[in-house]
Write a protein that holds these residues in place. Structure first.
Motif, PDB file in Angstrom:
ATOM      1  N   ALA A 186       0.901  -1.107   0.082  1.00 52.77           N
ATOM      2  CA  ALA A 186       0.091   0.329  -0.067  1.00 52.77           C
ATOM      3  C   ALA A 186       0.893   1.161  -0.052  1.00 52.77           C
ATOM      4  N   ASN A 187       0.552   2.131  -0.716  1.00 50.46           N
ATOM      5  CA  ASN A 187       0.830   3.475  -1.083  1.00 50.46           C
ATOM      6  C   ASN A 187       2.661   3.588  -1.345  1.00 50.46           C
ATOM      7  N   ASN A 188       3.105   2.394  -1.595  1.00 49.07           N
ATOM      8  CA  ASN A 188       4.694   2.234  -1.916  1.00 49.07           C
ATOM      9  C   ASN A 188       5.549   2.470  -0.759  1.00 49.07           C
ATOM     10  N   SER A 189       4.924   2.345   0.328  1.00 50.12           N
ATOM     11  CA  SER A 189       5.517   2.783   1.625  1.00 50.12           C
ATOM     12  C   SER A 189       6.462   1.472   2.278  1.00 50.12           C
ATOM     13  N   THR A 190       7.585   1.938   2.466  1.00 54.13           N
ATOM     14  CA  THR A 190       8.570   0.900   3.017  1.00 54.13           C
ATOM     15  C   THR A 190       8.620   0.753   4.603  1.00 54.13           C
ATOM     16  N   ALA A 191       7.890   1.665   5.377  1.00 52.51           N
ATOM     17  CA  ALA A 191       7.590   1.558   6.744  1.00 52.51           C
ATOM     18  C   ALA A 191       7.221   0.258   7.368  1.00 52.51           C
TER      19      ALA A 191
ATOM     20  N   GLN B 177      10.145  -3.946  -2.726  1.00 50.42           N
ATOM     21  CA  GLN B 177      10.731  -2.784  -2.330  1.00 50.42           C
ATOM     22  C   GLN B 177      11.635  -2.881  -1.052  1.00 50.42           C
ATOM     23  N   GLY B 178      12.424  -4.117  -1.266  1.00 49.67           N
ATOM     24  CA  GLY B 178      13.657  -4.384  -0.075  1.00 49.67           C
ATOM     25  C   GLY B 178      13.125  -4.799   1.343  1.00 49.67           C
ATOM     26  N   GLY B 179      11.660  -5.191   1.489  1.00 48.65           N
ATOM     27  CA  GLY B 179      11.189  -5.887   2.623  1.00 48.65           C
ATOM     28  C   GLY B 179      10.587  -7.210   2.295  1.00 48.65           C
ATOM     29  N   CYS B 180      10.206  -7.826   3.410  1.00 49.92           N
ATOM     30  CA  CYS B 180       9.726  -9.349   3.046  1.00 49.92           C
ATOM     31  C   CYS B 180       7.885  -9.251   3.744  1.00 49.92           C
ATOM     32  N   ILE B 181       7.226  -9.780   3.295  1.00 54.52           N
ATOM     33  CA  ILE B 181       5.837  -9.755   3.797  1.00 54.52           C
ATOM     34  C   ILE B 181       5.443 -10.730   4.863  1.00 54.52           C
ATOM     35  N   ASP B 182       4.940 -10.404   5.818  1.00 50.95           N
ATOM     36  CA  ASP B 182       4.632 -11.253   7.053  1.00 50.95           C
ATOM     37  C   ASP B 182       3.454 -10.928   7.593  1.00 50.95           C
ATOM     38  N   THR B 183       3.145 -11.942   8.806  1.00 51.50           N
ATOM     39  CA  THR B 183       1.682 -11.586   9.510  1.00 51.50           C
ATOM     40  C   THR B 183       2.183 -10.502  10.442  1.00 51.50           C
TER      41      THR B 183
ATOM     42  N   THR C  48      -1.143 -15.662  14.153  1.00 47.97           N
ATOM     43  CA  THR C  48      -1.324 -16.945  13.261  1.00 47.97           C
ATOM     44  C   THR C  48      -2.925 -16.936  13.157  1.00 47.97           C
ATOM     45  N   GLY C  49      -3.493 -16.099  13.879  1.00 51.30           N
ATOM     46  CA  GLY C  49      -5.075 -16.022  13.768  1.00 51.30           C
ATOM     47  C   GLY C  49      -5.818 -15.906  12.535  1.00 51.30           C
ATOM     48  N   ASN C  50      -6.998 -16.136  12.409  1.00 53.51           N
ATOM     49  CA  ASN C  50      -7.738 -15.935  11.106  1.00 53.51           C
ATOM     50  C   ASN C  50      -7.893 -14.322  10.970  1.00 53.51           C
ATOM     51  N   GLY C  51      -7.468 -13.944   9.820  1.00 56.58           N
ATOM     52  CA  GLY C  51      -7.834 -12.677   9.807  1.00 56.58           C
ATOM     53  C   GLY C  51      -6.463 -11.541  10.078  1.00 56.58           C
ATOM     54  N   THR C  52      -5.727 -12.023  10.427  1.00 56.75           N
ATOM     55  CA  THR C  52      -4.606 -11.270  10.915  1.00 56.75           C
ATOM     56  C   THR C  52      -3.856 -10.858   9.607  1.00 56.75           C
ATOM     57  N   ARG C  53      -3.368  -9.637   9.736  1.00 54.00           N
ATOM     58  CA  ARG C  53      -3.081  -8.655   8.627  1.00 54.00           C
ATOM     59  C   ARG C  53      -1.982  -9.076   8.154  1.00 54.00           C
ATOM     60  N   VAL C  54      -1.538  -8.977   6.803  1.00 58.10           N
ATOM     61  CA  VAL C  54      -0.294  -9.382   6.093  1.00 58.10           C
ATOM     62  C   VAL C  54       0.553  -7.722   6.009  1.00 58.10           C
ATOM     63  N   VAL C  55       1.723  -7.636   6.385  1.00 55.84           N
ATOM     64  CA  VAL C  55       2.530  -6.327   6.581  1.00 55.84           C
ATOM     65  C   VAL C  55       3.848  -6.508   6.026  1.00 55.84           C
ATOM     66  N   LEU C  56       4.536  -5.523   5.539  1.00 60.12           N
ATOM     67  CA  LEU C  56       5.883  -5.296   5.143  1.00 60.12           C
ATOM     68  C   LEU C  56       6.910  -5.160   6.296  1.00 60.12           C
ATOM     69  N   VAL C  57       7.591  -6.186   6.473  1.00 60.61           N
ATOM     70  CA  VAL C  57       8.805  -5.926   7.325  1.00 60.61           C
ATOM     71  C   VAL C  57      10.163  -6.095   7.110  1.00 60.61           C
ATOM     72  N   VAL C  58      11.175  -5.966   7.802  1.00 58.55           N
ATOM     73  CA  VAL C  58      12.556  -6.141   7.464  1.00 58.55           C
ATOM     74  C   VAL C  58      12.613  -7.666   7.386  1.00 58.55           C
ATOM     75  N   CYS C  59      13.344  -8.198   6.224  1.00 57.21           N
ATOM     76  CA  CYS C  59      13.600  -9.703   6.267  1.00 57.21           C
ATOM     77  C   CYS C  59      14.264 -10.291   7.546  1.00 57.21           C
ATOM     78  N   SER C  60      13.813 -11.466   7.513  1.00 59.95           N
ATOM     79  CA  SER C  60      14.525 -12.377   8.794  1.00 59.95           C
ATOM     80  C   SER C  60      14.775 -13.549   8.308  1.00 59.95           C
ATOM     81  N   ALA C  61      15.944 -14.150   8.742  1.00 56.09           N
ATOM     82  CA  ALA C  61      16.415 -15.598   8.140  1.00 56.09           C
ATOM     83  C   ALA C  61      15.778 -16.599   8.839  1.00 56.09           C
ATOM     84  N   THR C  62      15.263 -16.132  10.064  1.00 58.93           N
ATOM     85  CA  THR C  62      14.782 -17.017  10.999  1.00 58.93           C
ATOM     86  C   THR C  62      13.135 -16.997  11.464  1.00 58.93           C
ATOM     87  N   SER C  63      12.698 -15.921  10.817  1.00 59.60           N
ATOM     88  CA  SER C  63      11.256 -15.975  11.209  1.00 59.60           C
ATOM     89  C   SER C  63      10.484 -16.798  10.061  1.00 59.60           C
ATOM     90  N   THR C  64       9.479 -17.973  10.821  1.00 55.82           N
ATOM     91  CA  THR C  64       8.795 -18.748   9.702  1.00 55.82           C
ATOM     92  C   THR C  64       7.548 -18.065   9.478  1.00 55.82           C
TER      93      THR C  64
END
Length: 471
Positions: free
Chosen positions: A64-69, A98-104, A109-125
């Motif tokens: 959304a809005n090309n934001s990297t926040a 845009q340099g980030g990874c999508i995450d919950t 893990t709940g139903n309806g949890t938003r998907v957001v952009l965060v800093v990429c992590s090698a350990t985050s499942t």
């Protein structure tokens, strides 16, 4: 895009975008392939594949809005060429833009949890996703699937994780896997040492300097005049610091020069009505306007400006100029919206301008999360056959003590410092109306029980940071 229009009840009537793309067969996904070659001996070539992530129900995944926040929300929107739709899928399970990874959100893990952009992590499942043969994209931590909110497909609907079901809304077409960069080490070339020739030292003979005798001159005493001190008054310096979030935002509908070019791509947001058309203005010679026609029992025909959304703490001015047609039903006693500032998400908006009971009205709050916080303020008579110029000044805030609205009708102020009961933005929550921002849309949206035809033209629409910019 089929579906996602919400119900025709007042509490849920503001779903956005009923037809982004009719079906996957009509969806053209232009996957761009960018190959970056890393030069130099001993280094392998690495390919990063970028392209859109298309939803089988229509539209494309978008940052959304090309934001990297951090925690910037992801949404479904019209397919385009913006950076927020240029995705890469990696063999480690991450999906990047845009340099980030999508995450919950917060790794939830709940139903309806938003998907957001965060800093990429090698350990985050929760950042790991699996594309299954059926087309669904499953989150490895939650075992839930990537889905638009409530599996509804419309423009700018929030993207979440949801219980996996066999529906086109949960099926996606992704770019091919990107190849990770592999680097090998090449031994450096031998080092050549050059021995410098011996240095020859030349002895310089000493220099003799004869200093001439010094002559002393007696200087007569100096008379000192005392000058009274000068008083200098320095005026105080005034530094104007712009308030936070007041980024420059200027937008103009520009119908005369640009038609619909300054609005989101077609197809329009139409239910039971034809798309709007560009016509000669009924009141301004030589000018163009956008005409909206709603047949009996039709529901909506709307357009959305191509401009940034509105977030907490922003101060914005809007001009909305229109002409209600000669037979426009201004006396209806149910809801009939001319323009609205819609929350990202389902449900009724925080702010809308309606025509009914003979008046133009500022309403909203029906979709406030949890319990509605409704309000209605009469602005001015709804006049047919002539141009009405509304200037609306909004301070956007979820806090009802801060969010305010001012309105001018044809130059006369008719609402001053009004604070809607639910604020001018809705608070973020797990309800379907959860939002981080609002956007502007305009046209006709009304109760399907209305049996009269309605037609009106939008002459001009503007957004600015000051009143002067929209006057």
């Amino acid at each position: 895009m089929a579906g996602g229009v919400g119900t025709h009840e007042r509490g849920g009537r503001r779903g956005r975008g009923t037809a982004l793309v009719a079906a996957l067969g009509a969806l053209t996904l232009l996957f761009g392939v960018l190959v970056s070659v890393v030069g130099g001996a001993g280094e392998a070539q690495a390919a990063t594949v970028t392209g859109q992530i298309g939803n089988y129900g229509g539209g494309c995944l978008e940052n959304a809005n090309n934001s990297t926040a951090t925690n910037n929300p992801q949404q479904l929107n019209y397919c385009g060429t913006g950076l927020g739709q240029q995705w890469s899928r990696y063999s480690d399970g991450t999906i990047r833009v845009q340099g980030g990874c999508i995450d919950t959100l917060n790794g939830g893990t709940g139903n309806g949890t938003r998907v957001v952009l965060v800093v990429c992590s090698a350990t985050s499942t929760s950042q790991k996703w699996t594309l299954l043969a059926s087309g669904v994209v499953q989150n490895q931590k939650s075992a839930r699937c990537l889905a638009p909110l409530n599996n509804q497909v419309y423009a700018r609907v929030a993207v979440t994780i949801a219980t996996c079901v066999n529906t086109n809304a949960q099926k996606w077409a992704l770019p091919a896997l990107s190849t990770p960069t592999t680097t090998t080490t090449t031994p450096p070339p031998p080092t050549t040492t050059t021995t410098a020739p011996p240095t020859t030292t030349t002895t310089v003979p000493p220099t003799t300097t004869t200093v001439p005798p010094t002559t002393t001159t007696t200087v007569p005493p100096t008379t000192t005049t005392t000058v009274p001190p000068t008083t200098t008054t320095t005026p105080p310096t005034t530094t104007t610091t712009p308030p936070p979030n007041q980024t420059t935002q200027v937008w103009d509908s520009g119908f005369t020069a640009s038609g619909f070019d300054n609005f989101d791509d077609t197809p329009w947001n139409d239910v039971g009505a034809s798309a709007p058309v560009i016509v000669n203005s009924p009141v301004t010679p030589g000018a163009k306007a956008a005409q909206f026609t709603m047949p009996a029992k039709g529901t909506r025909t709307e357009i959305v400006p191509t401009t940034a959304e509105f977030t907490e703490g922003q101060d914005r001015w809007f001009r909305f100029s229109f002409v209600l047609g000669a037979n426009f039903p201004t006396q209806v006693t149910t809801w009939q919206v001319l323009t609205q500032w819609k929350n990202d998400g389902d449900g009724s908006p925080p702010l809308e301008i309606t025509a009914g009971r003979g008046n133009l009205n500022l309403e909203g709050g029906y979709g406030y999360p949890g319990t509605p916080r409704t309000f209605a303020q009469t602005l001015a008579p709804a006049v047919i056959g002539q141009r009405t110029d509304l200037i609306v000044h909004v301070f956007f805030s979820r806090d009802p003590s801060k969010g305010t609205v001012d309105v001018w009708d044809n130059g006369a102020q008719v609402l001053t410092g009004y604070k809607p009961a639910g604020g001018t933005l809705y608070p973020t929550s797990k309800a379907s109306t959860a939002t981080l921002s609002s956007y502007w849309k305009m046209g006709i949206y009304r109760d399907s029980a209305i049996t009269q035809q309605a037609q009106y033209t939008i002459e001009s629409a503007k957004v600015g940071n000051t009143r002067a910019q929209v006057s």
